[in-house]
Design an enzyme around this catalytic site. Structure first.
Site, PDB file in Angstrom:
ATOM      1  N   HIS A   6      -1.073   1.445  -1.969  1.00 64.18           N
ATOM      2  CA  HIS A   6       0.069   1.800  -1.122  1.00 64.18           C
ATOM      3  C   HIS A   6      -0.027   3.291  -0.803  1.00 64.18           C
ATOM      4  O   HIS A   6       0.426   4.135  -1.578  1.00 64.18           O
ATOM      5  CB  HIS A   6       1.389   1.471  -1.821  1.00 64.18           C
ATOM      6  CG  HIS A   6       1.653  -0.002  -1.908  1.00 64.18           C
ATOM      7  ND1 HIS A   6       1.173  -0.776  -2.923  1.00 64.18           N
ATOM      8  CD2 HIS A   6       2.351  -0.833  -1.085  1.00 64.18           C
ATOM      9  CE1 HIS A   6       1.558  -2.027  -2.743  1.00 64.18           C
ATOM     10  NE2 HIS A   6       2.263  -2.089  -1.630  1.00 64.18           N
ATOM     11  N   TYR A  41       9.522 -12.911  -6.440  1.00 60.52           N
ATOM     12  CA  TYR A  41       8.170 -12.373  -6.583  1.00 60.52           C
ATOM     13  C   TYR A  41       8.023 -11.860  -8.015  1.00 60.52           C
ATOM     14  O   TYR A  41       8.704 -10.915  -8.419  1.00 60.52           O
ATOM     15  CB  TYR A  41       7.990 -11.240  -5.579  1.00 60.52           C
ATOM     16  CG  TYR A  41       6.620 -10.614  -5.518  1.00 60.52           C
ATOM     17  CD1 TYR A  41       5.483 -11.387  -5.350  1.00 60.52           C
ATOM     18  CD2 TYR A  41       6.468  -9.230  -5.583  1.00 60.52           C
ATOM     19  CE1 TYR A  41       4.226 -10.808  -5.262  1.00 60.52           C
ATOM     20  CE2 TYR A  41       5.216  -8.633  -5.496  1.00 60.52           C
ATOM     21  CZ  TYR A  41       4.102  -9.426  -5.336  1.00 60.52           C
ATOM     22  OH  TYR A  41       2.863  -8.846  -5.247  1.00 60.52           O
ATOM     23  N   TYR A  82       4.826  -7.969   6.845  1.00 61.95           N
ATOM     24  CA  TYR A  82       5.738  -7.291   5.922  1.00 61.95           C
ATOM     25  C   TYR A  82       5.276  -5.858   5.652  1.00 61.95           C
ATOM     26  O   TYR A  82       6.028  -4.895   5.800  1.00 61.95           O
ATOM     27  CB  TYR A  82       5.834  -8.061   4.597  1.00 61.95           C
ATOM     28  CG  TYR A  82       6.654  -7.324   3.553  1.00 61.95           C
ATOM     29  CD1 TYR A  82       8.029  -7.487   3.515  1.00 61.95           C
ATOM     30  CD2 TYR A  82       6.069  -6.445   2.659  1.00 61.95           C
ATOM     31  CE1 TYR A  82       8.797  -6.785   2.588  1.00 61.95           C
ATOM     32  CE2 TYR A  82       6.819  -5.738   1.744  1.00 61.95           C
ATOM     33  CZ  TYR A  82       8.192  -5.920   1.705  1.00 61.95           C
ATOM     34  OH  TYR A  82       8.947  -5.210   0.810  1.00 61.95           O
ATOM     35  N   HIS A  83       4.030  -5.708   5.242  1.00 57.00           N
ATOM     36  CA  HIS A  83       3.541  -4.396   4.836  1.00 57.00           C
ATOM     37  C   HIS A  83       3.316  -3.471   6.019  1.00 57.00           C
ATOM     38  O   HIS A  83       3.232  -2.255   5.861  1.00 57.00           O
ATOM     39  CB  HIS A  83       2.267  -4.543   4.008  1.00 57.00           C
ATOM     40  CG  HIS A  83       2.490  -5.300   2.740  1.00 57.00           C
ATOM     41  ND1 HIS A  83       2.306  -6.656   2.666  1.00 57.00           N
ATOM     42  CD2 HIS A  83       2.939  -4.910   1.525  1.00 57.00           C
ATOM     43  CE1 HIS A  83       2.606  -7.067   1.443  1.00 57.00           C
ATOM     44  NE2 HIS A  83       2.988  -6.030   0.740  1.00 57.00           N
ATOM     45  N   LYS A 111      -5.575   9.517  -4.565  1.00 55.13           N
ATOM     46  CA  LYS A 111      -4.988   8.232  -4.958  1.00 55.13           C
ATOM     47  C   LYS A 111      -5.828   7.666  -6.099  1.00 55.13           C
ATOM     48  O   LYS A 111      -6.772   6.903  -5.886  1.00 55.13           O
ATOM     49  CB  LYS A 111      -5.005   7.252  -3.768  1.00 55.13           C
ATOM     50  CG  LYS A 111      -4.034   7.574  -2.662  1.00 55.13           C
ATOM     51  CD  LYS A 111      -2.609   7.210  -3.016  1.00 55.13           C
ATOM     52  CE  LYS A 111      -2.453   5.724  -3.254  1.00 55.13           C
ATOM     53  NZ  LYS A 111      -1.085   5.390  -3.719  1.00 55.13           N
ATOM     54  N   ASP A 140      -3.970   1.539  -6.944  1.00 55.21           N
ATOM     55  CA  ASP A 140      -2.789   1.474  -6.084  1.00 55.21           C
ATOM     56  C   ASP A 140      -3.185   1.802  -4.650  1.00 55.21           C
ATOM     57  O   ASP A 140      -3.592   2.921  -4.342  1.00 55.21           O
ATOM     58  CB  ASP A 140      -1.730   2.466  -6.588  1.00 55.21           C
ATOM     59  CG  ASP A 140      -0.613   2.677  -5.587  1.00 55.21           C
ATOM     60  OD1 ASP A 140      -0.240   1.699  -4.908  1.00 55.21           O
ATOM     61  OD2 ASP A 140      -0.110   3.812  -5.479  1.00 55.21           O
TER      62      ASP A 140
END
Length: 681
Positions: free
Chosen positions: A555, A21, A175-176, A549, A553
């Site tokens: 996440h 990646y 995945y996340h 935040k 981003d």
């Protein structure tokens, strides 16, 4: 005595696709990296785009400040895509693109570049991630509301079935979900509920006849996570495949077993990588890879591994090479690929797979009763479940029930030569890159109509795109017209924002249950007492804490866990979710009259955005509000932030969330010139 004859070597299966990646700084720099990686034996490309590209902003947009080229490559227009794949023949390449909200746009750019190379587009192979549901839940690069987002996905799938038959138009991505705290059952159930929503939408759109639904199902792939509990993870993959086979046969009438095959790629778990004793991450990565390679009947078709130092910052090319070599040693030196499935007939494995199948089907049914995956997103159910699961995991780590070597057990260590010089142990992005990219974008806008490009004026293409969006027309052809007209990423997304609007997903914080009790004598009880006494000393009913935040981003897992624990410790928490400008954060801090501001950034933009918040607080006369920063922040950057006025900096090694909340109370007392407060244990 007869001489022992060597055993004949078995014929090996073909290895999985090996990817890294990668992408950073500029299209030119990333192109050089890709060509180097391919020369080292990498067999596919996995493109990381920067956050402005992922969220549909041009590099000169206010929200792109500090984010350009940080976590991936900026691709603002066709010229960037040309440079990204220069001297890489796309007809012979298998390219995975981690792109979701703007997936249609990036696929259009990729197709046009392939056409310019003279490629037969029916031979293009690769994957666009294009799973917007998990963006609402965990990764935060969504743009449009769920309905229009599902339409974009549906249109892409219908287009690729007819025009790019070897392309995977969606990579349903659990995945996340695991990174956000999902259990194996939640990972299976939420991903397959997303698949049901997508397949139902394609079937009901009328764009694909029933006899071609097998082609749709056969091109849907999955992108999964594999944690260090590798036996459980291997069983999870077998359960995934078993449910998918049944689901596609019974719900969609797919008879061809090749179409029903569960096709997945994997990046192994980054959540479990530690900043403390980061050399331990190497063996974690190996164990996680075994979960998706040991079992032939559930083996990944493509694998990309994180690097040992990802909890510290961006990996360097050498670190990525190390991860590639881990795959190559397993595939080419071991005998793994010479055997049939080595778990066939195992009663232990069969029992665990059976449990996962049963519990996952029950959760899928629960979601269907709510109206499906999109309804469960909009209601906040899925997000609150993930926040709660993540909070429970954090509580297990803090209590020592779940052991993390080097973090909460076996913490003594020799000096680490790999990190002796932290400034050279990770990749850094030159801050001047952003200025160069912005200047190049402005030059593109000024010259795209001129030789050698001679693009038509983009305004007509953008008007056509909006007209298509307002109708039921498939949006792919209008998007291709925009790509050929030299339209920018921000212009394409802005046109669709005008039609579809934007969306702020539920945060899951207010509805998350308490994960850690505050019984007398516990650490949380002591922090609650400090919160109460400090509020009394300040003459307020409750301490107020803003969790922000800034930037792009998305996440938000760490921010959510801090917000939940602060709430449980007695704070009134202000958390508005992701994607805020420093101006918005400061405005909220002043309007809510907060006692502290916490900023969470994992994209590397802290050096630009945190000082911006500090300066705006000073200008507003609120310099006495302590600002706390958290995220993947290298040691040198942390020192600079503290010098700029940040009260405290926390990084992934600081796993004790209750302790962090206690420190925040201490900083509030210091800022308000209150005496230190010791609460008896």
């Amino acid at each position: 005595m007869t001489e022992r004859q060597p055993q004949a070597r078995r014929e090996k299966d073909r290895p999985w696709l090996m990817r890294t990646y990668a992408g950073h700084s500029t299209a030119e720099a990333s192109n050089e990296l890709y060509r180097r990686n391919l020369a080292k034996g990498q067999t596919g490309l996995s493109v990381a785009f920067d956050l402005p590209t992922q969220t549909g902003y041009d590099p000169d947009h206010v929200l792109a400040r500090g984010e350009v080229g940080r976590v991936g490559v900026p691709v603002s227009h066709l010229g960037d895509m040309r440079r990204l794949f220069e001297d890489i023949p796309l007809e012979r390449m298998n390219t995975s693109m981690t792109i979701n909200a703007t997936a249609m746009w990036l696929l259009a750019l990729y197709q046009v570049v392939a056409e310019e190379q003279g490629a037969d587009i029916t031979e293009l192979q690769g994957t666009t991630q294009n799973d917007i549901v998990k963006e609402y839940l965990s990764r935060g690069t969504h743009v449009f509301p769920p309905g229009p987002s599902l339409r974009l996905t549906t249109d892409m799938i219908a287009y690729t079935v007819s025009h790019l038959p070897r392309w995977n138009p969606i990579n349903i991505c659990s995945y996340h979900l695991q990174e956000a705290g999902a259990t194996p059952v939640q990972e299976i159930a939420y991903a397959l509920s997303t698949a049901i929503a997508v397949l139902d939408a394609v079937r009901d759109s009328g764009q694909v006849p029933q006899e071609r639904m097998g082609d749709v199902v056969g091109r849907i792939s999955f992108f999964v996570n594999a944690g260090v509990r590798f036996i459980e993870e291997m069983c999870k993959m077998r359960a995934f495949g078993r449910i998918w086979d049944t689901l596609t046969r019974e719900r969609y009438g797919i008879e061809n077993p090749r179409h029903r095959r569960f096709r997945y790629g994997v990046q192994v778990n980054s959540l479990g990588l530690t900043e403390a004793q980061p050399e331990n991450n190497v063996q974690r990565i190996v164990l996680e890879m075994l979960a998706v390679t040991l079992s032939k009947d559930a083996r990944a078709r493509a694998v990309q591994l994180p690097a040992w130092n990802e909890a510290l910052g961006l990996p360097r090319p050498w670190d990525q090479q190390w991860s590639l070599r881990i795959q190559q040693v397993l595939a080419h030196e071991s005998d793994l690929l010479e055997y049939d499935d080595i778990f066939e007939g195992s009663t232990v494995v069969e029992a665990e797979v059976g449990r996962l199948v049963e519990e996952s089907l029950a959760e899928i049914e629960r979601i269907q009763e709510m109206g499906g995956a999109l309804a469960a997103v909009e209601s906040g159910y899925l997000k609150s479940q993930l926040v709660a699961s993540h909070a429970e995991r954090r509580a297990r780590i803090e209590s020592g029930q779940e052991k993390i070597v080097g973090v909460n057990v076996f913490e003594t260590t020799e000096p680490n030569p790999l990190t002796a010089d932290l400034d050279t142990a990770i990749q850094t992005v030159d801050p001047a890159v952003e200025e160069r990219v912005v200047e190049a974008l402005r030059n593109w806008r000024d010259t795209r109509y001129q030789p050698p490009f001679n693009h038509p004026r983009p305004c007509k293409a953008l008007e056509r795109l909006k007209e298509a969006a307002e109708s039921t027309e498939n949006l792919m052809e209008a998007t291709l017209d925009c790509a050929r007209a030299g339209v920018t990423t921000g212009e394409w997304a802005r046109a669709l924002r005008e039609v579809f609007g934007e969306y702020r997903a539920p945060t899951g914080v207010s509805s998350a249950p308490v994960a850690m009790t505050a019984e007398e004598g516990t650490a949380l009880a002591r922090v609650r007492r400090k919160v109460e006494l400090t509020a009394r000393d300040l003459g307020v009913g409750k301490l107020r804490f803003l969790v922000g935040k800034p930037g792009l981003d998305g996440h938000s897992n760490g921010a959510e866990q801090i917000a939940v624990r602060a709430r449980d410790a007695g704070f009134e928490v202000v958390y508005q979710g992701i994607r805020l400008t420093p101006e918005q954060i400061v405005d909220a801090a002043l309007a809510e009259d907060v006692h502290a501001v916490g900023l969470s950034i994992l994209s590397g933009s802290h050096a630009r955005l945190v000082p911006d918040v500090l300066e705006r607080l000073r200008e507003a006369g609120a310099a006495d509000i302590p600002v706390i920063a958290g995220g993947i922040i290298p040691t040198g950057d942390a020192a600079q932030l503290r010098a700029a006025g940040v009260a405290a900096v926390f990084t992934p090694k600081d796993f004790d969330i209750t302790g962090i909340i206690g420190r925040i109370v201490d900083e509030i007392r210091t800022a308000n010139k209150l005496e230190p407060l010791e609460v008896p244990a």
